[in-house]
Design an enzyme around this catalytic site. Structure first.
Site, short mmCIF file in Angstrom:
data_model
loop_
_atom_site.label_atom_id
_atom_site.label_comp_id
_atom_site.label_asym_id
_atom_site.label_seq_id
_atom_site.Cartn_x
_atom_site.Cartn_y
_atom_site.Cartn_z
N ALA A 114 0.85 -1.18 0.00
CA ALA A 114 0.00 0.00 0.00
C ALA A 114 0.89 1.23 0.00
O ALA A 114 2.06 1.16 0.39
CB ALA A 114 -0.87 -0.02 1.25
N GLY A 156 0.46 -5.18 0.64
CA GLY A 156 -0.69 -5.14 -0.27
C GLY A 156 -0.34 -5.71 -1.64
O GLY A 156 -1.21 -6.24 -2.33
N GLU A 198 -0.71 -9.28 -1.36
CA GLU A 198 -2.15 -9.56 -1.20
C GLU A 198 -2.86 -9.51 -2.56
O GLU A 198 -3.75 -10.32 -2.83
CB GLU A 198 -2.77 -8.55 -0.22
CG GLU A 198 -2.29 -8.81 1.22
CD GLU A 198 -2.78 -7.76 2.21
OE1 GLU A 198 -2.42 -6.58 2.02
OE2 GLU A 198 -3.52 -8.11 3.14
N GLU A 238 4.05 -5.85 7.04
CA GLU A 238 3.26 -4.81 7.72
C GLU A 238 3.61 -4.67 9.20
O GLU A 238 3.59 -3.57 9.75
CB GLU A 238 1.76 -5.12 7.59
CG GLU A 238 1.17 -4.82 6.22
CD GLU A 238 1.31 -5.97 5.24
OE1 GLU A 238 2.12 -6.90 5.47
OE2 GLU A 238 0.59 -5.95 4.21
C1 3H9 Z 1 0.50 -2.46 3.34
O1 3H9 Z 1 0.73 -2.90 2.26
C2 3H9 Z 1 -0.85 -2.58 3.99
C3 3H9 Z 1 -1.77 -3.55 3.31
O2 3H9 Z 1 -1.66 -4.83 3.89
C4 3H9 Z 1 -3.22 -3.18 3.49
C5 3H9 Z 1 -3.69 -1.92 2.91
C6 3H9 Z 1 -5.17 -1.75 3.03
N1 3H9 Z 1 4.65 3.47 0.35
O3 3H9 Z 1 13.39 1.77 0.54
P1 3H9 Z 1 13.76 2.51 -0.68
C7 3H9 Z 1 9.40 4.84 -1.05
S1 3H9 Z 1 1.64 -1.63 4.27
C8 3H9 Z 1 5.14 4.67 0.01
O4 3H9 Z 1 14.76 3.58 -0.56
P2 3H9 Z 1 14.86 0.11 -1.76
C9 3H9 Z 1 10.51 5.19 -0.07
O5 3H9 Z 1 10.05 6.07 0.93
C10 3H9 Z 1 3.07 -1.59 3.23
N2 3H9 Z 1 6.43 4.90 -0.32
O6 3H9 Z 1 14.20 1.54 -1.85
C11 3H9 Z 1 11.53 5.81 -0.99
O7 3H9 Z 1 11.11 7.14 -1.26
P3 3H9 Z 1 12.16 8.31 -1.49
C12 3H9 Z 1 3.79 -2.87 3.19
C13 3H9 Z 1 7.24 3.85 -0.31
O8 3H9 Z 1 15.05 -0.36 -3.16
C14 3H9 Z 1 11.38 5.00 -2.28
O9 3H9 Z 1 10.09 4.40 -2.21
N3 3H9 Z 1 5.01 -2.73 2.42
C15 3H9 Z 1 6.79 2.57 0.04
O10 3H9 Z 1 16.01 0.12 -0.84
C16 3H9 Z 1 12.40 3.91 -2.44
O11 3H9 Z 1 12.41 3.10 -1.26
C17 3H9 Z 1 6.17 -2.37 2.99
O12 3H9 Z 1 6.27 -2.21 4.18
C18 3H9 Z 1 5.43 2.39 0.37
N4 3H9 Z 1 4.92 1.18 0.69
O13 3H9 Z 1 13.78 -0.83 -1.07
C19 3H9 Z 1 7.34 -2.21 2.06
N5 3H9 Z 1 7.85 1.71 -0.03
O14 3H9 Z 1 12.93 7.92 -2.72
C20 3H9 Z 1 8.12 -0.99 2.40
C21 3H9 Z 1 8.90 2.44 -0.41
O15 3H9 Z 1 11.33 9.53 -1.61
N6 3H9 Z 1 9.19 -0.73 1.47
N7 3H9 Z 1 8.55 3.74 -0.58
O16 3H9 Z 1 13.02 8.31 -0.25
C22 3H9 Z 1 10.38 -1.38 1.50
O17 3H9 Z 1 10.59 -2.30 2.27
C23 3H9 Z 1 11.45 -0.92 0.56
O18 3H9 Z 1 11.13 0.38 0.17
C24 3H9 Z 1 11.59 -1.79 -0.73
C25 3H9 Z 1 12.57 -1.09 -1.71
C26 3H9 Z 1 12.16 -3.17 -0.33
C27 3H9 Z 1 10.29 -1.95 -1.43
#
Ligand code: 3H9
Length: 652
Positions: free
Chosen positions: A63, A102, A105, A125
């Site tokens: 999400a 998400g 999901e 999450e």
């Molecule tokens: C969810 O899904 C809830 C659902 O179950 C239900 C919903 C109803 N949103 O980490 P990076 C941005 S909860 C917004 O440097 P990497 C991050 O801030 C979510 N922004 O890259 C950064 O921005 P900026 C569950 C996001 O390659 C840029 O993307 N998912 C999100 O080292 C690059 O990120 C997670 O918890 C996001 N979800 O790693 C995954 N994710 O360039 C969280 C990233 O402006 N994300 N950004 O600084 C991660 O673990 C890592 O970002 C990922 C990439 C592994 C994906």
């Protein structure tokens, strides 16, 4: 604005592509696009199956967490996934990069899942203080069984494509072109095989003893965190209730957690870690190349830095003062690499490559080709200056020179070099190959591209980089010194070491400050206090209890006693002798001891962290309150789910 979701159809197969950089998060526009894609493909009689894939570096990473602060906007993700799952034509998710939260999901709503070998899948999450809120806790156990689902959801860790295949989470791993493989699968197997949507399947009841043990272990690991416990509840619901009811309960729990201060704190730190390392002055600045690294010093810190660099694929020369010290340092590094191999983190080929990248020397001439040298020798200004004078003579004129000092004046060290603009601080935390934090200290004369090289190295090593200005202790050690002093005051005021340590553990620290000092050794700080004695302001409150312990040879664990006694209990037992020294110290100063509650103790500790943090901000040592929180959480054991001291100040 271009549409983040597009559809193209060929040979009866629709390809739905999400293109929402950087990580294809499920923003409102993406959800809207997916809902329309279902309607459009359902309405198109030519379409027989649908392939869902993502452009860019990854499948959907979850999400859009930035939207969590606003009121939810339609279409909601659970409804979109419901539409995908209920479609009359099979959807096939083609996964690359990371399919998270998400994103996974959505993939679970698809009838089939294919993945490239490098893909990683997870429901992380819990790391944001949440549980999956779009069916993950209901669909996943129906696919992989409740125990594996609970492990993934409560642990929040990603699994590899191989592991996902063995769990049944993906149907196939495809080598070669993912889009092509998914299209072929869509035309063939997807149309020939009938599989039930996950929501229509039963969930197998796990073995009750093992299930109870698994839940107990997770509850124990949670240590005050709410979301792993909510994950257990959600999985229990998935086992006990019809799928649609379990789904409704999951959504309720998700919304409760979304407003929980723990989730606010964890989301704060997630974004803080990504913003803290950005410096306006470095925008567009190119780092210098750094293929060959020199590390001076083979002690615990030096060897740890060498191991971190080797594990990141860099070539490293370790420099020590004589052959014996060098072989001891090299052995430390070899042991670390061997451990990494034993734990399955690197394979035999990688181990051999890293060993081939590692050399040692006792002559500074060996650093003549190094691009970046990190000094990790004894914490003494004269020794450091001597090292930098030698480096000035031995290294290339454009080599970046870094000191790992924890508190010395880097501007002064830099003056030992003809061109001080190539000197910066890289403050690693021990063990350097594990600890994520790296303070990048910028003395006034450092060149922008030298500083940028520090950040590029941090990225290569997988570290969280935080810029810090020069002062005694930079960000982290300065705050730690301030609150340690406050803890010493509390000893005189009425607390005992075990009271302070218990309050800190109860708050969420893995260890209290006194137990930590026993582990690190009391002698180094003692030596520093002796050096600083002459310059200490006369009116400053000074607590000499730790000095008295050191005078008795109680340097902590390594001498069998420090704040605690380790002779009979390896974890350390409170010691009447220490209590005697403390109560006498109070009496000598005429202080009436008043016992302090855990809340009072933590109030004083956090209060000092915040006031020192404000000073650090006012002096420009830290760029932002977020930077301070990132340092305290990643280097000093501050509980992540509390967001850091500055976040807590903002919540008051
Ligand atoms: C969810 O899904 C809830 C659902 O179950 C239900 C919903 C109803 N949103 O980490 P990076 C941005 S909860 C917004 O440097 P990497 C991050 O801030 C979510 N922004 O890259 C950064 O921005 P900026 C569950 C996001 O390659 C840029 O993307 N998912 C999100 O080292 C690059 O990120 C997670 O918890 C996001 N979800 O790693 C995954 N994710 O360039 C969280 C990233 O402006 N994300 N950004 O600084 C991660 O673990 C890592 O970002 C990922 C990439 C592994 C994906």
């Amino acid at each position: 604005m271009t549409q983040p979701v597009t559809i193209s159809t060929q040979d009866g197969i629709a390809t739905v592509t999400i293109d929402n950089p950087p990580v294809n998060a499920l923003s409102q526009a993406v959800r809207q696009g997916l809902a329309q894609a279902v309607q459009q493909t359902e309405a198109d009689a030519d379409v027989r199956a649908v392939v869902l894939l993502c452009a860019g570096r990854t499948f959907i990473a979850g999400a859009d967490v930035r939207e969590f602060g606003q009121a939810p906007q339609e279409p909601h993700l659970p409804d979109v996934i419901d539409m995908i799952e209920g479609a009359s034509k099979p959807w096939i998710a083609a996964l690359h990069g990371t399919a998270l939260g998400g994103g996974l999901e959505v993939a679970l709503g698809c009838r089939f899942r294919l993945a490239v070998p490098s893909a990683r899948l997870g429901l992380p999450e819990v790391n944001l203080g949440l549980i999956p809120g779009a069916g993950g806790t209901v669909r996943l156990p129906r696919l992989v069984g409740a125990p594996a689902a609970l492990e993934m959801i409560a642990g929040g860790k990603m699994v590899s494509a191989d592991k996902a295949l063995s769990l049944g989470l993906v149907d196939r791993i495809v080598a070669g072109d993912l889009t092509q493989a998914a299209l072929e699968f869509a035309k063939g197997e997807a149309l020939e095989t009938t599989v039930e949507p996950l929501m229509a399947r039963d969930v197998a009841q796990p073995d009750s003893n093992a299930w109870e043990a698994q839940k107990a272990a997770i509850a124990k690991r949670a240590r005050g965190q709410n979301s792993p416990l909510a994950a257990i509840t959600a999985l229990e619901n998935a086992l006990a209730l019809p799928a649609d009811q379990a789904l409704a309960k999951e959504r309720e729990l998700f919304f409760q957690l979304k407003d929980d201060p723990q989730s606010l704190a964890l989301r704060h730190i997630f974004f803080a870690e990504r913003s803290a390392g950005k410096m306006l002055r470095l925008k567009g600045v190119k780092p210098r190349p750094f293929d060959e690294i020199g590390v001076i010093g083979g002690g615990t810190m030096g060897a740890g830095i060498v191991a971190a660099c080797l594990l990141a694929g860099l070539r490293v020369v370790m420099l020590e003062r004589d052959d014996d010290s060098l072989s001891a340092g090299q052995e430390r590094v070899q042991n670390t690499l061997a451990q990494s191999h034993k734990r399955g983190l690197i394979d035999a080929d990688a181990l051999a490559r890293m060993q081939g990248n590692f050399s040692g020397a006792t002559d500074y001439a060996a650093l003549g080709t190094a691009d970046l040298v990190i000094e990790a020798v004894f914490e003494d200004m004269a020794v450091k200056k001597d090292v930098f004078t030698r480096l000035d003579a031995a290294t290339k004129p454009d080599a970046v020179l870094a000191t790992n000092t924890s508190y010395l004046d880097i501007a002064e060290i830099a003056e030992a070099v003809a061109d001080p603009s190539r000197v910066l601080g890289l403050h690693f935390f021990s063990p350097a190959y594990i600890m994520k934090l790296l303070e990048i200290v910028h003395p006034p004369k450092v060149a922008d591209d030298v500083l940028a090289t520090g950040f590029a190295l941090a990225k290569r090593l997988g570290k969280i980089a935080v810029p810090a200005g020069v002062c005694d202790g930079f960000i982290g050690n300065r705050i730690m010194s301030a609150y340690r002093r406050e803890c010493d005051y509390m000893l005189e005021d009425g607390a005992l070491p075990q009271d302070v340590d218990a309050a800190m553990r109860n708050f969420g620290f893995a260890m209290g400050i006194f137990a930590m000092q026993d582990m690190a050794g009391l002698d180094i700080a003692w030596a520093m206090r002796k050096r600083q004695a002459a310059t200490r302001p006369a009116d400053m409150r000074y607590v000499d209890i730790p000095d008295q312990l050191c005078e008795l040879g109680r340097f902590g664990r390594k001498t069998g006693a420090g704040w605690y006694d380790y002779s009979s209990d390896p974890k350390g037992a409170p010691d009447a002798l220490v209590e005697g020294i403390i109560t006498k110290a109070s009496a000598d100063k005429g202080i009436t001891r008043v016992p302090l509650s855990a809340d009072e103790i933590m109030g004083r500790i956090i209060g000092v962290m915040q006031s020192e943090g404000r000073k650090i901000l006012a002096e420009g040592i830290a760029q932002s309150p977020e930077a301070i929180d990132v340092v305290m959480v990643n280097g000093y054991g501050f509980p992540r789910w509390r967001g850091g001291p500055m976040f807590m100040a903002g919540m008051e």
